[in-house]
Enzyme design. Structure first.
Site, PDB file in Angstrom:
ATOM      1  N   TYR A 155       7.059  19.748 -19.152  1.00  0.00           N
ATOM      2  CA  TYR A 155       5.957  20.591 -18.635  1.00  0.00           C
ATOM      3  C   TYR A 155       5.552  21.613 -19.698  1.00  0.00           C
ATOM      4  CZ  TYR A 155       3.293  23.534 -15.364  1.00  0.00           C
ATOM      5  OH  TYR A 155       2.296  24.253 -14.739  1.00  0.00           O
ATOM      6  N   LYS A 159       1.960  22.109 -21.628  1.00  0.00           N
ATOM      7  CA  LYS A 159       1.173  23.337 -21.515  1.00  0.00           C
ATOM      8  C   LYS A 159       1.020  24.046 -22.873  1.00  0.00           C
ATOM      9  CE  LYS A 159       0.064  23.199 -17.132  1.00  0.00           C
ATOM     10  NZ  LYS A 159      -1.330  23.223 -16.659  1.00  0.00           N
TER      11      LYS A 159
HETATM   12  N1  LIG Z   1       1.562  26.776  -9.063  1.00  0.00           N
HETATM   13  C1  LIG Z   1       1.980  27.435 -10.156  1.00  0.00           C
HETATM   14  O1  LIG Z   1       2.958  28.199 -10.119  1.00  0.00           O
HETATM   15  C2  LIG Z   1       1.235  27.268 -11.434  1.00  0.00           C
HETATM   16  C3  LIG Z   1       1.464  28.209 -12.468  1.00  0.00           C
HETATM   17  C4  LIG Z   1       0.804  28.058 -13.671  1.00  0.00           C
HETATM   18  C5  LIG Z   1      -0.083  27.019 -13.854  1.00  0.00           C
HETATM   19  N2  LIG Z   1      -0.281  26.112 -12.860  1.00  0.00           N
HETATM   20  C6  LIG Z   1      -1.224  25.022 -13.110  1.00  0.00           C
HETATM   21  O2  LIG Z   1      -2.272  25.106 -12.171  1.00  0.00           O
HETATM   22  C7  LIG Z   1      -2.854  23.814 -12.007  1.00  0.00           C
HETATM   23  C8  LIG Z   1      -2.954  23.503 -10.526  1.00  0.00           C
HETATM   24  O3  LIG Z   1      -1.645  23.420 -10.006  1.00  0.00           O
HETATM   25  P1  LIG Z   1      -1.256  23.735  -8.489  1.00  0.00           P
HETATM   26  O4  LIG Z   1      -0.115  24.649  -8.546  1.00  0.00           O
HETATM   27  O5  LIG Z   1      -2.441  24.094  -7.715  1.00  0.00           O
HETATM   28  O6  LIG Z   1      -0.677  22.300  -8.075  1.00  0.00           O
HETATM   29  P2  LIG Z   1      -1.000  21.282  -6.878  1.00  0.00           P
HETATM   30  O7  LIG Z   1      -1.132  22.037  -5.610  1.00  0.00           O
HETATM   31  O8  LIG Z   1      -0.002  20.205  -6.983  1.00  0.00           O
HETATM   32  O9  LIG Z   1      -2.461  20.724  -7.265  1.00  0.00           O
HETATM   33  C9  LIG Z   1      -2.646  19.895  -8.369  1.00  0.00           C
HETATM   34  C10 LIG Z   1      -4.014  19.239  -8.255  1.00  0.00           C
HETATM   35  O10 LIG Z   1      -4.254  18.441  -9.426  1.00  0.00           O
HETATM   36  C11 LIG Z   1      -4.648  17.134  -9.010  1.00  0.00           C
HETATM   37  N3  LIG Z   1      -4.325  16.166 -10.063  1.00  0.00           N
HETATM   38  C12 LIG Z   1      -3.140  15.996 -10.690  1.00  0.00           C
HETATM   39  N4  LIG Z   1      -3.249  14.987 -11.578  1.00  0.00           N
HETATM   40  C13 LIG Z   1      -4.532  14.547 -11.518  1.00  0.00           C
HETATM   41  C14 LIG Z   1      -5.251  13.529 -12.175  1.00  0.00           C
HETATM   42  N5  LIG Z   1      -4.689  12.750 -13.107  1.00  0.00           N
HETATM   43  N6  LIG Z   1      -6.555  13.335 -11.860  1.00  0.00           N
HETATM   44  C15 LIG Z   1      -7.153  14.109 -10.916  1.00  0.00           C
HETATM   45  N7  LIG Z   1      -6.522  15.098 -10.252  1.00  0.00           N
HETATM   46  C16 LIG Z   1      -5.224  15.302 -10.558  1.00  0.00           C
HETATM   47  C17 LIG Z   1      -3.915  16.931  -7.683  1.00  0.00           C
HETATM   48  O11 LIG Z   1      -4.518  15.958  -6.861  1.00  0.00           O
HETATM   49  P3  LIG Z   1      -4.081  14.401  -6.764  1.00  0.00           P
HETATM   50  O12 LIG Z   1      -2.598  14.355  -6.930  1.00  0.00           O
HETATM   51  O13 LIG Z   1      -4.607  13.986  -5.453  1.00  0.00           O
HETATM   52  O14 LIG Z   1      -4.812  13.750  -7.901  1.00  0.00           O
HETATM   53  C18 LIG Z   1      -4.100  18.304  -7.047  1.00  0.00           C
HETATM   54  O15 LIG Z   1      -5.382  18.408  -6.459  1.00  0.00           O
HETATM   55  C19 LIG Z   1      -1.963  22.848 -12.779  1.00  0.00           C
HETATM   56  O16 LIG Z   1      -2.529  22.576 -14.036  1.00  0.00           O
HETATM   57  C20 LIG Z   1      -0.666  23.631 -12.939  1.00  0.00           C
HETATM   58  O17 LIG Z   1       0.062  23.203 -14.049  1.00  0.00           O
HETATM   59  C21 LIG Z   1       0.343  26.218 -11.651  1.00  0.00           C
END
Ligand SMILES: NC(=O)c1ccc[n+]([C@@H]2O[C@H](COP(=O)([O-])OP(=O)(O)OC[C@H]3O[C@@H](n4cnc5c(N)ncnc54)[C@H](OP(=O)(O)O)[C@@H]3O)[C@@H](O)[C@H]2O)c1
Length: 237
Positions: A155, A159
């Site tokens: 991961y 990133k």
């Molecule tokens: N939550 C945290 O603590 C956190 C912190 C820092 C950064 N982030 C970043 O924020 C972003 C969103 O994460 P989240 O926490 O909201 O996670 P999440 O709830 O798991 O949402 C991830 C989203 O990305 C979509 N996705 C993943 N792979 C994809 C692909 N190949 N094509 C199209 N859609 C795709 C998923 O939908 P499907 O699986 O249906 O495609 C889902 O809608 C990510 O980049 C994550 O690394 C999160």
């Protein structure tokens, strides 16, 4: 008048979590929002929420690590509305494991979902942004793109790569009037954590991150927010 009235935004990973919240915030600011993720049913829920706020959205299910699908989606947005003016590269995934236990397929999926996806989506929208002489790209990186965490080898690698990509992209396109922003959230309460043992009550909400992303998009030119790092107050998440 809303700050983003009539703008065309594309949010990847818009089905849940941070992406769904960003889509809603951008719609509230007046933008039309194209919603992309692989799961169409989740996008429908988000579309209903946007409708409840009298916003406009398009559901375009797409795997953003697939070049042909990404190019087709960018064209569909352009044909339906206009070329994308705001791109939020939010789609991403995480599998937490020690490096020695990380499976090759998990390494590949994080590189595809977290880095290649942003490259493909940027490449698909940049020609029209350059022609327009304006545009806003926000890449949702992570504090894991800045500092190491145990059990996050793949991961973090994805990133850190996204952060490097974002910084080079900004250098290349700022002369075309395109703003490129890295948003580095800390722990945010979404499904990405699965059953990891992290205290969710101490995390930020997806809406709080989304409000920051919307503020970046609403900043009046010539302001370009290059980078924002936000984390829960406790400091260790
Ligand atoms: N939550 C945290 O603590 C956190 C912190 C820092 C950064 N982030 C970043 O924020 C972003 C969103 O994460 P989240 O926490 O909201 O996670 P999440 O709830 O798991 O949402 C991830 C989203 O990305 C979509 N996705 C993943 N792979 C994809 C692909 N190949 N094509 C199209 N859609 C795709 C998923 O939908 P499907 O699986 O249906 O495609 C889902 O809608 C990510 O980049 C994550 O690394 C999160």
């Amino acid at each position: 008048m809303h700050k983003l009235e009539g703008a065309v935004a594309w949010v990847t990973g818009a089905g849940r979590g941070i992406g769904a919240a960003v889509a809603l915030e951008l719609a509230r600011a007046g933008s039309r929002v194209a919603l992309t993720s692989r799961s169409a049913d989740q996008l429908q829920t988000v579309q209903r929420q946007i409708q409840d706020h009298s916003g406009q959205s398009l559901i375009l299910p797409c795997d953003v690590s697939d070049r042909a699908a990404v190019e087709k989606t960018a064209l569909e947005i352009k044909n339906a509305w206009a070329p994308v003016q705001i791109l939020i590269n939010n789609a991403g995934s995480a599998v937490f494991a020690k490096i020695i236990q990380t499976r090759e397929e998990d390494w590949d999926s994080m590189m595809q979902n977290n880095v290649k996806s942003a490259f493909l989506c940027c490449r698909a929208v940049l020609p029209d942004m350059i022609a327009a002489g304006s545009g806003q790209i926000v890449n949702i990186v992570s504090i894991a793109g800045r500092q190491p965490y145990y059990n996050c080898g793949a991961y973090c690698a994805s990133k850190y790569a996204l952060q490097g990509f974002t910084d080079v992209l900004r250098m290349e396109v700022r002369k075309h009037g395109i703003r490129v922003t890295a948003v580095l959230p800390g722990a945010t309460d979404t499904a990405i954590w699965g059953d990891a043992h992290v205290e969710r009550s101490r995390m930020m909400s997806a809406q709080q991150v989304a409000q920051t992303v919307a503020a970046v998009c609403c900043a009046q030119p010539p302001v370009m927010v290059e980078e924002i790092l936000i984390r829960p107050q406790g400091g260790d998440l």
